[in-house]
Design a protein around this motif. Structure first.
Motif, PDB file in Angstrom:
ATOM      1  N   CYS A 148       0.967  -1.060   0.058  1.00 31.07           N
ATOM      2  CA  CYS A 148       0.182   0.034   0.083  1.00 31.07           C
ATOM      3  C   CYS A 148       0.912   1.117   0.068  1.00 31.07           C
ATOM      4  O   CYS A 148       2.092   1.235   0.235  1.00 31.07           O
ATOM      5  CB  CYS A 148      -0.990   0.077   1.184  1.00 31.07           C
ATOM      6  SG  CYS A 148      -2.078  -1.351   1.384  1.00 31.07           S
ATOM      7  N   SER A 162      -5.531   6.276  -6.263  1.00 27.99           N
ATOM      8  CA  SER A 162      -5.664   4.739  -6.541  1.00 27.99           C
ATOM      9  C   SER A 162      -6.015   4.094  -5.524  1.00 27.99           C
ATOM     10  O   SER A 162      -6.112   4.362  -4.059  1.00 27.99           O
ATOM     11  CB  SER A 162      -4.321   4.211  -7.204  1.00 27.99           C
ATOM     12  OG  SER A 162      -3.434   4.371  -5.930  1.00 27.99           O
ATOM     13  N   LYS A 163      -6.508   2.892  -5.804  1.00 32.29           N
ATOM     14  CA  LYS A 163      -7.115   2.002  -4.590  1.00 32.29           C
ATOM     15  C   LYS A 163      -6.236   1.655  -3.573  1.00 32.29           C
ATOM     16  O   LYS A 163      -6.376   0.974  -2.490  1.00 32.29           O
ATOM     17  CB  LYS A 163      -7.925   0.842  -4.985  1.00 32.29           C
ATOM     18  CG  LYS A 163      -7.041  -0.298  -5.960  1.00 32.29           C
ATOM     19  CD  LYS A 163      -7.885  -1.424  -6.344  1.00 32.29           C
ATOM     20  CE  LYS A 163      -7.224  -2.574  -7.037  1.00 32.29           C
ATOM     21  NZ  LYS A 163      -7.849  -3.506  -7.591  1.00 32.29           N
ATOM     22  N   ASN A 164      -4.836   1.782  -3.700  1.00 32.62           N
ATOM     23  CA  ASN A 164      -3.793   1.110  -2.983  1.00 32.62           C
ATOM     24  C   ASN A 164      -3.431   2.240  -2.116  1.00 32.62           C
ATOM     25  O   ASN A 164      -2.290   2.115  -1.470  1.00 32.62           O
ATOM     26  CB  ASN A 164      -2.888   0.551  -3.705  1.00 32.62           C
ATOM     27  CG  ASN A 164      -1.817   1.408  -4.384  1.00 32.62           C
ATOM     28  OD1 ASN A 164      -2.216   2.527  -4.996  1.00 32.62           O
ATOM     29  ND2 ASN A 164      -0.451   1.320  -4.297  1.00 32.62           N
ATOM     30  N   GLN A 189      -3.820  -3.876   3.161  1.00 34.41           N
ATOM     31  CA  GLN A 189      -4.533  -4.197   1.850  1.00 34.41           C
ATOM     32  C   GLN A 189      -5.595  -5.170   2.263  1.00 34.41           C
ATOM     33  O   GLN A 189      -5.434  -6.251   2.922  1.00 34.41           O
ATOM     34  CB  GLN A 189      -3.721  -4.971   0.861  1.00 34.41           C
ATOM     35  CG  GLN A 189      -4.077  -5.195  -0.683  1.00 34.41           C
ATOM     36  CD  GLN A 189      -3.363  -5.561  -1.606  1.00 34.41           C
ATOM     37  OE1 GLN A 189      -2.185  -6.175  -1.242  1.00 34.41           O
ATOM     38  NE2 GLN A 189      -3.507  -5.372  -2.735  1.00 34.41           N
ATOM     39  N   TYR A 194      -8.244  -3.169  -2.271  1.00 33.10           N
ATOM     40  CA  TYR A 194      -7.947  -1.927  -1.881  1.00 33.10           C
ATOM     41  C   TYR A 194      -7.165  -1.815  -0.672  1.00 33.10           C
ATOM     42  O   TYR A 194      -7.512  -2.753   0.134  1.00 33.10           O
ATOM     43  CB  TYR A 194      -9.382  -0.861  -2.103  1.00 33.10           C
ATOM     44  CG  TYR A 194     -10.224  -1.572  -0.887  1.00 33.10           C
ATOM     45  CD1 TYR A 194     -10.266  -1.101   0.298  1.00 33.10           C
ATOM     46  CD2 TYR A 194     -11.175  -2.250  -1.191  1.00 33.10           C
ATOM     47  CE1 TYR A 194     -11.158  -1.134   1.346  1.00 33.10           C
ATOM     48  CE2 TYR A 194     -12.312  -2.714  -0.042  1.00 33.10           C
ATOM     49  CZ  TYR A 194     -12.013  -2.125   1.040  1.00 33.10           C
ATOM     50  OH  TYR A 194     -13.218  -2.619   1.896  1.00 33.10           O
ATOM     51  N   CYS A 195      -6.763  -0.441  -0.404  1.00 27.32           N
ATOM     52  CA  CYS A 195      -5.834  -0.329   0.948  1.00 27.32           C
ATOM     53  C   CYS A 195      -6.826   0.557   1.391  1.00 27.32           C
ATOM     54  O   CYS A 195      -7.455   1.573   1.407  1.00 27.32           O
ATOM     55  CB  CYS A 195      -4.556   0.204   0.777  1.00 27.32           C
ATOM     56  SG  CYS A 195      -3.723  -0.971  -0.152  1.00 27.32           S
ATOM     57  N   SER A 196      -6.870   0.346   3.070  1.00 26.25           N
ATOM     58  CA  SER A 196      -7.676   0.970   4.088  1.00 26.25           C
ATOM     59  C   SER A 196      -7.045   0.969   5.389  1.00 26.25           C
ATOM     60  O   SER A 196      -6.440   0.222   5.669  1.00 26.25           O
ATOM     61  CB  SER A 196      -9.033   0.716   4.102  1.00 26.25           C
ATOM     62  OG  SER A 196      -9.206  -0.483   4.828  1.00 26.25           O
TER      63      SER A 196
END
Length: 214
Positions: A148, A162-164, A189, A194-196
């Protein structure tokens, strides 16, 4: 020639392992989340510093700290056991100073020519000053997020591209370092790709993952 390469490596080190907004004469480091410091390091250990020796190599010298390693969290592929930590003797070149026979430290660094080097721009902290979440991150969580990207937000508006990416807003909410995200969150991840931000389960808060939190 070897000392020239080592000091060149030390200068590059300042830019490749940025950690904290700290200024001395000639040394400045940008803010970096502890997870990034972990992911960008070759070696991460908990150790007690038991001795030091000034080595007269190069124009400024190198401080060699002897450490008693308590635990290695990262770096088994580089070396099995760390006995010495090297840093520039001058703080103006981002050399770090450790107290002798006083505290256990978390020490992060890079390996060059079989030696572990660290400095002010790395994440080096007394172990008892770390939060529980940071200790858990160093133990296993941070490695889950090395793919991430933690994106710093210094000014509004800020967006992820981006989702990462995880948006790091400590600089806005706390006006300094370390902030709440640095001390209590990891960017992980998820199964969906995706990363959060991940806070983990506590007695008061059973919500473990929330993409919009904090």
């Amino acid at each position: 020639m070897q000392s020239v390469y080592r000091h060149l490596f030390s200068v590059l080190f300042v830019f490749s392992s940025l950690h904290v907004n700290r200024l001395t004469e000639g040394c400045s480091c940008a803010l970096t989340h502890p997870q990034d410091a972990y992911c960008n390091s070759d070696i991460v250990i908990r150790a007690k510093v038991v001795g030091k020796k000034l080595l007269k190599d190069g124009p400024f010298g190198t401080m060699r700290y002897t450490v008693k390693q308590m635990k290695m969290y990262k770096g088994f592929n580089k070396m099995q056991h760390v006995q010495h930590i090297y840093t520039d003797a001058s703080e103006s070149l981002c050399g770090v100073k450790f107290d002798i026979n006083k505290y256990q430290y978390l020490i992060t660094g890079r390996v060059f020519d079989g030696k572990v080097y660290t400095g002010l721009c790395n994440f080096n902290e007394r172990w008892e000053r770390l939060s529980l979440a940071q200790k858990k991150g160093i133990n296993h969580r941070y490695q889950l997020g090395c793919s991430c990207r933690i994106k710093p937000c210094h000014y509004l508006p800020c967006f992820v591209n981006s989702k990462n990416e995880c948006l790091w807003t400590d600089m806005l909410s706390h006006f300094g370092y370390p902030g709440y995200q640095s001390r209590h969150y990891a960017c992980i991840q998820q199964k969906e790709g995706y990363c959060s931000w991940y806070r983990g389960m506590t007695a008061r808060d059973k919500t473990t993952i929330n993409a919009t939190d904090p």
